[in-house]
Write an enzyme that holds these catalytic residues in place. Structure first.
Site, PDB file in Angstrom:
ATOM      1  N   SER A  26       0.836  -1.195   0.000  1.00  0.00           N
ATOM      2  CA  SER A  26       0.000   0.000   0.000  1.00  0.00           C
ATOM      3  C   SER A  26       0.871   1.244   0.000  1.00  0.00           C
ATOM      4  O   SER A  26       2.097   1.171  -0.006  1.00  0.00           O
ATOM      5  CB  SER A  26      -0.914   0.003   1.225  1.00  0.00           C
ATOM      6  OG  SER A  26      -0.139   0.316   2.372  1.00  0.00           O
ATOM      7  N   LYS A  27       0.210   2.383   0.060  1.00  0.00           N
ATOM      8  CA  LYS A  27       0.898   3.688   0.077  1.00  0.00           C
ATOM      9  C   LYS A  27       1.890   3.781   1.231  1.00  0.00           C
ATOM     10  O   LYS A  27       2.927   4.414   1.122  1.00  0.00           O
ATOM     11  CB  LYS A  27      -0.131   4.813   0.217  1.00  0.00           C
ATOM     12  CG  LYS A  27      -0.718   5.286  -1.085  1.00  0.00           C
ATOM     13  CD  LYS A  27      -0.979   6.785  -0.985  1.00  0.00           C
ATOM     14  CE  LYS A  27      -1.481   7.433  -2.225  1.00  0.00           C
ATOM     15  NZ  LYS A  27      -1.124   7.224  -3.496  1.00  0.00           N
ATOM     16  N   ARG A  28       1.522   3.151   2.344  1.00  0.00           N
ATOM     17  CA  ARG A  28       2.395   3.133   3.526  1.00  0.00           C
ATOM     18  C   ARG A  28       3.802   2.653   3.189  1.00  0.00           C
ATOM     19  O   ARG A  28       4.773   3.000   3.833  1.00  0.00           O
ATOM     20  CB  ARG A  28       1.827   2.149   4.553  1.00  0.00           C
ATOM     21  CG  ARG A  28       1.027   2.757   5.634  1.00  0.00           C
ATOM     22  CD  ARG A  28       0.563   1.749   6.659  1.00  0.00           C
ATOM     23  NE  ARG A  28       0.173   0.436   6.167  1.00  0.00           N
ATOM     24  CZ  ARG A  28       0.760  -0.691   6.504  1.00  0.00           C
ATOM     25  NH1 ARG A  28       1.801  -0.680   7.314  1.00  0.00           N
ATOM     26  NH2 ARG A  28       0.308  -1.852   6.042  1.00  0.00           N
ATOM     27  N   HIS A  29       3.873   1.742   2.219  1.00  0.00           N
ATOM     28  CA  HIS A  29       5.171   1.183   1.836  1.00  0.00           C
ATOM     29  C   HIS A  29       5.836   1.995   0.731  1.00  0.00           C
ATOM     30  O   HIS A  29       6.833   1.578   0.159  1.00  0.00           O
ATOM     31  CB  HIS A  29       5.002  -0.262   1.358  1.00  0.00           C
ATOM     32  CG  HIS A  29       4.284  -1.133   2.340  1.00  0.00           C
ATOM     33  ND1 HIS A  29       2.994  -1.572   2.144  1.00  0.00           N
ATOM     34  CD2 HIS A  29       4.673  -1.615   3.535  1.00  0.00           C
ATOM     35  CE1 HIS A  29       2.626  -2.312   3.175  1.00  0.00           C
ATOM     36  NE2 HIS A  29       3.615  -2.349   4.036  1.00  0.00           N
ATOM     37  N   GLY A  30       5.241   3.131   0.448  1.00  0.00           N
ATOM     38  CA  GLY A  30       5.811   3.975  -0.609  1.00  0.00           C
ATOM     39  C   GLY A  30       5.388   3.519  -1.998  1.00  0.00           C
ATOM     40  O   GLY A  30       5.932   3.962  -2.997  1.00  0.00           O
TER      41      GLY A  30
END
Ligand code: GLU
Length: 439
Positions: free
Chosen positions: A214-218
């Site tokens: 997800s976005k959390r992982h860049g």
């Protein structure tokens, strides 16, 4: 055992692959790998590669998404051989095919939708090209499923089968999430009396904590990576390595080399982990590999709105070893083109007493130099000044750095000063002295 090439060649004369994204948002970094593998398989077999926009779920359609996909595929250099197909323009075609299955007695219609009737017994088996996995499904465990929705649009299940038959796709390269739907698809191909393509279900891509990417992982849209200053060749290289290791063991591979080395059957079954720091590292490697001229050109293309775009060439060699992304160029070099903003907090980070006094001495020393300043004279004079004032040499040069640039980290100081110009450098230092500690 036959290799993938032999199996596929036995199936058809021409290898045709496609990238079939759903236009539900901007093209995501994860889908680059699917597109890339499909592209490579087509290229290495002298086949064709095409784009199919799967836009039948109108509620999830995002305006601008197909254009974004096409633009980013072009940017990545993954070129299509045929005009794109939009499923939403083929509604009647799917309706005809759904009716054909009703007429054959393998599908039925109820309150608006057309359903595929799952056989009560039997099995579906096939071998997935990834990991040479023998996959088996018991029809008993499967339910009837919708082929055509009440709005007249096909489901993915019908549209995939019809389109990949008509497009003569082989192999079908798609994400792991579709593996569990494969029995539906195989049964539908068989119900039409069509040859079933070979399937390659690519391993999942997880984040570094092994949760869903997800976005959390860049992990974001390709266009965002582009805006951040990532290079298409680094993105392709990094994404290719998610779940595949080239037999040569090379760390950097361009598209042409991937076409030579890649084999679908070498793709791992286990999930791959997307690590943004590795992608960033790889991007930096690509930057370092470029010649100064090439990097200058790439930076100029990237920095469309940069006010000093035409003046960057001499600065590029100073930063080549220091930047990982094209965007890193700007904060690192702005002071070369424009007088920086000064902040006393930055000066305070250097442990030198009586800074104003030291800065004044720095300014006087600079004034005593003959023009053009030379690196040797500069170095010697400030080493001596540091000694005379009882300051560490490193601190002395840091203080000069901050006085000239406003920042603690810059490209090599003397080379930067030469580009800024001696006059301008001296003016900056003088101004710092006069305003210190309030800028
Ligand atoms: N539209 C599907 C997706 O984006 C494509 C699957 C396929 O390649 O067949 O997941």
């Amino acid at each position: 055992m036959k290799t993938m090439d032999e199996q596929v060649r036995a199936f058809g004369t021409k290898i045709k692959t496609r990238f079939a994204p759903s236009p539900t948002g901007m093209m995501h970094i994860g889908s680059v790998r699917t597109a890339l593998y499909a592209y490579i398989v087509a290229r290495q077999n002298n086949g064709s590669f095409s784009l199919r926009i799967e836009d039948t779920d109108r509620s999830r359609f995002i305006e601008g998404s197909p254009e974004d996909i096409v633009e980013n595929m072009n940017w990545l250099g993954l070129n299509f051989d045929e005009a794109p197909i939009f499923q939403s323009e083929r509604k009647e075609l799917y309706q005809q095919y759904a009716k054909e299955l009703v007429e054959k007695g393998v599908a039925y219609e109820d309150e608006g939708a057309i359903w595929f009737k799952m056989p009560a017994e039997g099995k579906v088996t096939y071998t997935d090209l990834i990991g040479n996995r023998r996959i088996e499904f018991d029809n008993k465990t499967q339910k009837d499923f919708v082929l055509l929705k009440s709005d007249g649009f096909p489901t993915y299940h019908l549209a995939h089968v019809v389109d990949d038959h008509l497009m003569e796709t082989n192999p079908v390269i798609r994400a792991e999430e579709w593996l569990s739907s494969t029995p539906k698809h195989i049964l539908t191909f068989q119900a039409f009396g069509w040859q079933v393509p070979q399937y390659a279900h690519l391993p999942l891509i997880l984040g570094t904590d092994r949760s869903k990417l997800s976005k959390r992982h860049g992990a974001k849209a390709v266009s965002e990576f582009r805006k951040d200053g990532y290079l298409p060749e680094a993105i392709l290289n990094y994404m290719a390595f998610l779940g595949w290791t080239p037999p040569s063991g090379k760390e950097l591979l361009n598209l042409g080399e991937m076409i030579l080395e890649f084999k679908l059957e070498d793709v791992h079954v286990a999930p791959a982990v997307f690590d943004i720091t590795k992608l960033e590292w790889m991007n930096g490697e690509y930057i370092r590999k470029m010649s100064g001229e090439e990097l200058t050109q790439r930076l100029q293309e990237f920095l469309v709105d940069h006010p000093n775009r035409d003046k960057i060439a001499p600065v590029v060699p100073l930063v080549k070893e220091r930047i990982k992304k094209l965007s890193d160029f700007v904060p690192l070099t702005d002071f070369i083109f424009e007088k920086p903003e000064y902040d006393i907090e930055v000066f305070n980070k250097i442990k030198v007493e009586n800074q104003k006094n030291v800065l004044e001495k720095i300014s006087q020393t600079m004034e005593s130099f003959e023009k053009p300043w030379t690196a040797e004279e500069f170095e010697q004079a400030f080493r001596k000044l540091a000694e005379d004032l009882g300051i560490k040499v490193g601190d002395m040069f840091q203080l000069i750095r901050v006085a000239v640039s406003g920042q603690l980290v810059t490209p090599p100081l003397f080379e930067s000063i030469k580009i800024i110009g001696e006059e301008e450098t001296l003016n900056r230092v003088k101004e710092v002295v006069s305003k210190y500690p309030e800028f």
